[in-house]
Write a protein that holds these residues in place. Structure first.
Motif, PDB file in Angstrom:
ATOM      1  N   CYS A 177     113.704  23.742  47.256  1.00  0.00           N
ATOM      2  CA  CYS A 177     112.338  24.235  47.085  1.00  0.00           C
ATOM      3  C   CYS A 177     111.790  24.827  48.377  1.00  0.00           C
ATOM      4  O   CYS A 177     112.347  24.628  49.451  1.00  0.00           O
ATOM      5  N   SER A 178     110.656  25.508  48.258  1.00  0.00           N
ATOM      6  CA  SER A 178     110.038  26.171  49.402  1.00  0.00           C
ATOM      7  C   SER A 178     109.280  25.181  50.282  1.00  0.00           C
ATOM      8  O   SER A 178     109.072  24.023  49.908  1.00  0.00           O
ATOM      9  N   GLU A 179     108.832  25.664  51.413  1.00  0.00           N
ATOM     10  CA  GLU A 179     108.055  24.837  52.348  1.00  0.00           C
ATOM     11  C   GLU A 179     106.704  24.438  51.772  1.00  0.00           C
ATOM     12  O   GLU A 179     106.089  23.497  52.254  1.00  0.00           O
ATOM     13  N   ARG A 180     106.242  25.139  50.751  1.00  0.00           N
ATOM     14  CA  ARG A 180     104.944  24.814  50.133  1.00  0.00           C
ATOM     15  C   ARG A 180     105.008  23.553  49.284  1.00  0.00           C
ATOM     16  O   ARG A 180     103.991  22.926  49.014  1.00  0.00           O
ATOM     17  N   ALA A 181     106.192  23.181  48.828  1.00  0.00           N
ATOM     18  CA  ALA A 181     106.332  22.076  47.878  1.00  0.00           C
ATOM     19  C   ALA A 181     106.085  20.721  48.522  1.00  0.00           C
ATOM     20  O   ALA A 181     106.646  20.399  49.553  1.00  0.00           O
ATOM     21  N   ALA A 182     105.235  19.918  47.876  1.00  0.00           N
ATOM     22  CA  ALA A 182     105.067  18.515  48.244  1.00  0.00           C
ATOM     23  C   ALA A 182     106.047  17.666  47.453  1.00  0.00           C
ATOM     24  O   ALA A 182     106.429  16.577  47.872  1.00  0.00           O
ATOM     25  N   ALA A 183     106.461  18.178  46.289  1.00  0.00           N
ATOM     26  CA  ALA A 183     107.494  17.538  45.478  1.00  0.00           C
ATOM     27  C   ALA A 183     108.402  18.628  44.939  1.00  0.00           C
ATOM     28  O   ALA A 183     107.944  19.714  44.576  1.00  0.00           O
ATOM     29  N   CYS A 184     109.685  18.319  44.888  1.00  0.00           N
ATOM     30  CA  CYS A 184     110.703  19.262  44.441  1.00  0.00           C
ATOM     31  C   CYS A 184     111.528  18.595  43.355  1.00  0.00           C
ATOM     32  O   CYS A 184     111.930  17.436  43.507  1.00  0.00           O
ATOM     33  N   ILE A 185     111.781  19.330  42.281  1.00  0.00           N
ATOM     34  CA  ILE A 185     112.594  18.826  41.172  1.00  0.00           C
ATOM     35  C   ILE A 185     113.725  19.820  40.942  1.00  0.00           C
ATOM     36  O   ILE A 185     113.471  21.007  40.741  1.00  0.00           O
ATOM     37  N   ASP A 186     114.962  19.340  40.955  1.00  0.00           N
ATOM     38  CA  ASP A 186     116.128  20.149  40.618  1.00  0.00           C
ATOM     39  C   ASP A 186     116.640  19.648  39.269  1.00  0.00           C
ATOM     40  O   ASP A 186     117.271  18.590  39.199  1.00  0.00           O
ATOM     41  N   LEU A 187     116.322  20.392  38.210  1.00  0.00           N
ATOM     42  CA  LEU A 187     116.685  19.959  36.861  1.00  0.00           C
ATOM     43  C   LEU A 187     118.195  19.892  36.659  1.00  0.00           C
ATOM     44  O   LEU A 187     118.688  18.990  35.984  1.00  0.00           O
ATOM     45  N   SER A 188     118.943  20.832  37.246  1.00  0.00           N
ATOM     46  CA  SER A 188     120.399  20.838  37.045  1.00  0.00           C
ATOM     47  C   SER A 188     121.075  19.674  37.765  1.00  0.00           C
ATOM     48  O   SER A 188     122.148  19.230  37.354  1.00  0.00           O
ATOM     49  N   ALA A 189     120.468  19.180  38.824  1.00  0.00           N
ATOM     50  CA  ALA A 189     121.033  18.050  39.573  1.00  0.00           C
ATOM     51  C   ALA A 189     120.404  16.717  39.184  1.00  0.00           C
ATOM     52  O   ALA A 189     120.805  15.671  39.704  1.00  0.00           O
ATOM     53  N   ASN A 190     119.399  16.733  38.296  1.00  0.00           N
ATOM     54  CA  ASN A 190     118.684  15.510  37.914  1.00  0.00           C
ATOM     55  C   ASN A 190     118.236  14.726  39.144  1.00  0.00           C
ATOM     56  O   ASN A 190     118.447  13.514  39.248  1.00  0.00           O
ATOM     57  N   THR A 191     117.603  15.459  40.065  1.00  0.00           N
ATOM     58  CA  THR A 191     117.196  14.876  41.342  1.00  0.00           C
ATOM     59  C   THR A 191     115.828  15.412  41.734  1.00  0.00           C
ATOM     60  O   THR A 191     115.493  16.557  41.445  1.00  0.00           O
ATOM     61  N   SER A 192     115.058  14.580  42.423  1.00  0.00           N
ATOM     62  CA  SER A 192     113.753  14.996  42.936  1.00  0.00           C
ATOM     63  C   SER A 192     113.560  14.458  44.348  1.00  0.00           C
ATOM     64  O   SER A 192     114.176  13.449  44.731  1.00  0.00           O
ATOM     65  N   TRP A 193     112.694  15.147  45.106  1.00  0.00           N
ATOM     66  CA  TRP A 193     112.393  14.794  46.486  1.00  0.00           C
ATOM     67  C   TRP A 193     110.906  14.930  46.731  1.00  0.00           C
ATOM     68  O   TRP A 193     110.245  15.765  46.121  1.00  0.00           O
ATOM     69  N   LEU A 194     110.379  14.161  47.686  1.00  0.00           N
ATOM     70  CA  LEU A 194     109.067  14.416  48.264  1.00  0.00           C
ATOM     71  C   LEU A 194     109.316  15.169  49.556  1.00  0.00           C
ATOM     72  O   LEU A 194     110.303  14.902  50.260  1.00  0.00           O
ATOM     73  N   MET A 195     108.422  16.108  49.857  1.00  0.00           N
ATOM     74  CA  MET A 195     108.645  16.981  51.004  1.00  0.00           C
ATOM     75  C   MET A 195     107.367  17.208  51.788  1.00  0.00           C
ATOM     76  O   MET A 195     106.267  17.033  51.259  1.00  0.00           O
TER      77      MET A 195
END
Length: 149
Positions: A37-55
């Motif tokens: 995800c971009s630098e703007r994201a506070a949360a990122c979700i990758d649907l194909s990887a079934n993974t999420s991050w806080l950023m």
């Protein structure tokens, strides 16, 4: 400028790991994939990887954590959204189901919340109990959530 409180969201294990332990990884160990995800994201979700991050400003502050997302016919939409509201004890009237630690990020009712990591949702992003609490505490209305296919 980064948000110092986000740094507190790191897991105790990762904070205690230290640089020496990172340098001691075997040559065959691979780094975890970075958040797409971009630098703007506070949360990122990758649907194909079934993974999420806080950023924070493009840097991962928590995760990646496992998720489940929308089942066929109820797919989680890709795109850029903003957190609209939070409800620690939400109940879905549409599906007559609890949605603890809900952080809503679409106008159609899609949220991060505690849920099954073995069953797909009706569009929401299911998180473990610990991850749902962390996301609930970290994300604030107006912050950007990016969902990549």
């Amino acid at each position: 400028m980064g948000k110092p409180w986000r740094k507190l969201a790191m897991t105790a294990g990762s904070a205690a790991l230290g640089m020496a332990a990172v340098l001691a990884l075997p040559a065959t160990a691979q780094a975890a994939p970075s958040a797409p995800c971009s630098e703007r994201a506070a949360a990122c979700i990758d649907l194909s990887a079934n993974t999420s991050w806080l950023m924070d400003n493009g840097a991962v502050t928590y995760g990646g954590v496992p998720i489940t997302s929308g089942m066929p016919g109820y797919e989680t939409p890709p795109g850029s959204f903003q957190v609209t509201f939070k409800n620690i004890d939400h109940w879905s009237r549409a599906y007559d189901a609890p949605m603890p630690y809900s952080v809503f990020f679409t106008t159609s009712g899609i949220a991060f919340h505690e849920g099954s990591l073995s069953e797909q949702s009706h569009g929401c992003i299911h998180l473990s109990n610990a991850a749902a609490k962390t996301y609930f505490n970290a994300l604030q209305p107006g912050e950007v959530v990016e969902v990549v296919p």
